[in-house]
Scaffold this active site. Structure first.
Site, PDB file in Angstrom:
ATOM      1  N   ILE A  68       0.980  -1.052  -0.109  1.00 23.64           N
ATOM      2  CA  ILE A  68       0.008   0.189   0.329  1.00 23.64           C
ATOM      3  C   ILE A  68       0.721   1.393   0.024  1.00 23.64           C
ATOM      4  O   ILE A  68       1.748   1.183   1.147  1.00 23.64           O
ATOM      5  CB  ILE A  68      -1.188   0.234   0.817  1.00 23.64           C
ATOM      6  CG1 ILE A  68      -2.157   0.855   1.227  1.00 23.64           C
ATOM      7  CG2 ILE A  68      -0.031  -0.153   2.285  1.00 23.64           C
ATOM      8  CD1 ILE A  68      -3.150   1.216   1.576  1.00 23.64           C
ATOM      9  N   SER A  69       0.644   2.354  -0.953  1.00 27.26           N
ATOM     10  CA  SER A  69       1.443   2.982  -1.111  1.00 27.26           C
ATOM     11  C   SER A  69       1.920   4.487   0.204  1.00 27.26           C
ATOM     12  O   SER A  69       0.157   4.165   0.769  1.00 27.26           O
ATOM     13  CB  SER A  69       1.236   3.938  -2.522  1.00 27.26           C
ATOM     14  OG  SER A  69       1.386   3.381  -3.432  1.00 27.26           O
ATOM     15  N   GLN A  70       2.994   4.411   0.282  1.00 28.26           N
ATOM     16  CA  GLN A  70       3.162   5.797   1.167  1.00 28.26           C
ATOM     17  C   GLN A  70       1.749   6.959   1.435  1.00 28.26           C
ATOM     18  O   GLN A  70       1.525   7.464   0.390  1.00 28.26           O
ATOM     19  CB  GLN A  70       4.697   6.067   1.291  1.00 28.26           C
ATOM     20  CG  GLN A  70       4.678   7.738   1.517  1.00 28.26           C
ATOM     21  CD  GLN A  70       5.880   7.755   1.735  1.00 28.26           C
ATOM     22  OE1 GLN A  70       6.768   7.756   0.968  1.00 28.26           O
ATOM     23  NE2 GLN A  70       6.988   9.299   2.300  1.00 28.26           N
TER      24      GLN A  70
END
Length: 220
Positions: A68-70
């Protein structure tokens, strides 16, 4: 049980608020972007064991060699897409992952079509999104680099995986006046913003250094 649930909800809300303030300090200033990220419970999209870290400004593992992206990177890419007060309109997301970014996009776009090549990960995204009852997200299992020509053109295209080149099929599916943002590169990746001129032609701008999983062909 009710008090415990209310306490957990309040705790998550406070953590989300701290995340938003952190993004402000990093110069994310678009209020529509910040509002969208404040409305989506990021902790609902990560493994229970990682829920306490959901609002940290870091990427978290999802399994299947995906992340899950930053939060900052999500916010940064969205801010590029809506710069100048531009609406997202009909949006294609390549790389559904856990469904988090699709949920954020849904707060700003008229319709979100999100593609994921890994069927089991897409099933997880469906399960994560179902309790939120978001009406304008449509999930598709498929090779995202090919897009959805039967639904194109798209006003906005966003990729959550890094390609070594811009997928030609996606360029064809970007509407005149539309914008696409994607991570580009392998060892050294940057955010690439592509703007489709109203009279044809594409303008490319290379921006921040990032780190994403690779954009892979096919499905599984």
């Amino acid at each position: 049980m009710i008090d415990a649930a209310r306490s957990a909800s309040l705790s998550a809300s406070r953590a989300r608020g701290r995340m938003i303030e952190h993004l402000r300090k990093l110069k994310i200033g678009d209020e529509a972007v910040l509002d969208a990220m404040n409305r989506v419970p990021r902790h609902a999209f990560v493994e229970e064991a990682l829920a306490s870290r959901a609002y940290e400004d870091t990427a978290l593992p999802l399994g299947f060699q995906q992340t899950i992206s930053q939060p900052f990177v999500v916010a940064r890419m969205l801010e590029l897409l809506v710069a100048g007060g531009r609406p997202l309109g009909k949006t294609l997301e390549v790389g559904t992952g856990c469904g988090y970014q699709a949920a954020v996009l849904s707060c700003m776009a008229s319709d979100v079509y999100s593609m994921e090549r890994i069927a089991k990960l897409l099933d997880r995204a469906r399960a994560n999104l179902r309790p939120l009852k978001i009406p304008n997200i449509r999930l598709k299992h498929g090779d995202g680099s090919l897009g959805l020509p039967e639904i194109a053109p798209f006003d906005t295209i966003i990729l959550a995986a890094a390609g070594n080149a811009v997928p030609p099929a996606l360029l064809k599916q970007l509407a005149p006046g539309g914008r696409m943002v994607m991570p580009l590169g392998s060892t050294h990746q940057v955010i690439l913003l592509i703007e489709h001129g109203l009279n044809g032609g594409f303008k490319e701008t290379r921006l921040d250094a990032v780190r994403f999983v690779p954009l892979l062909p096919g499905t599984e």
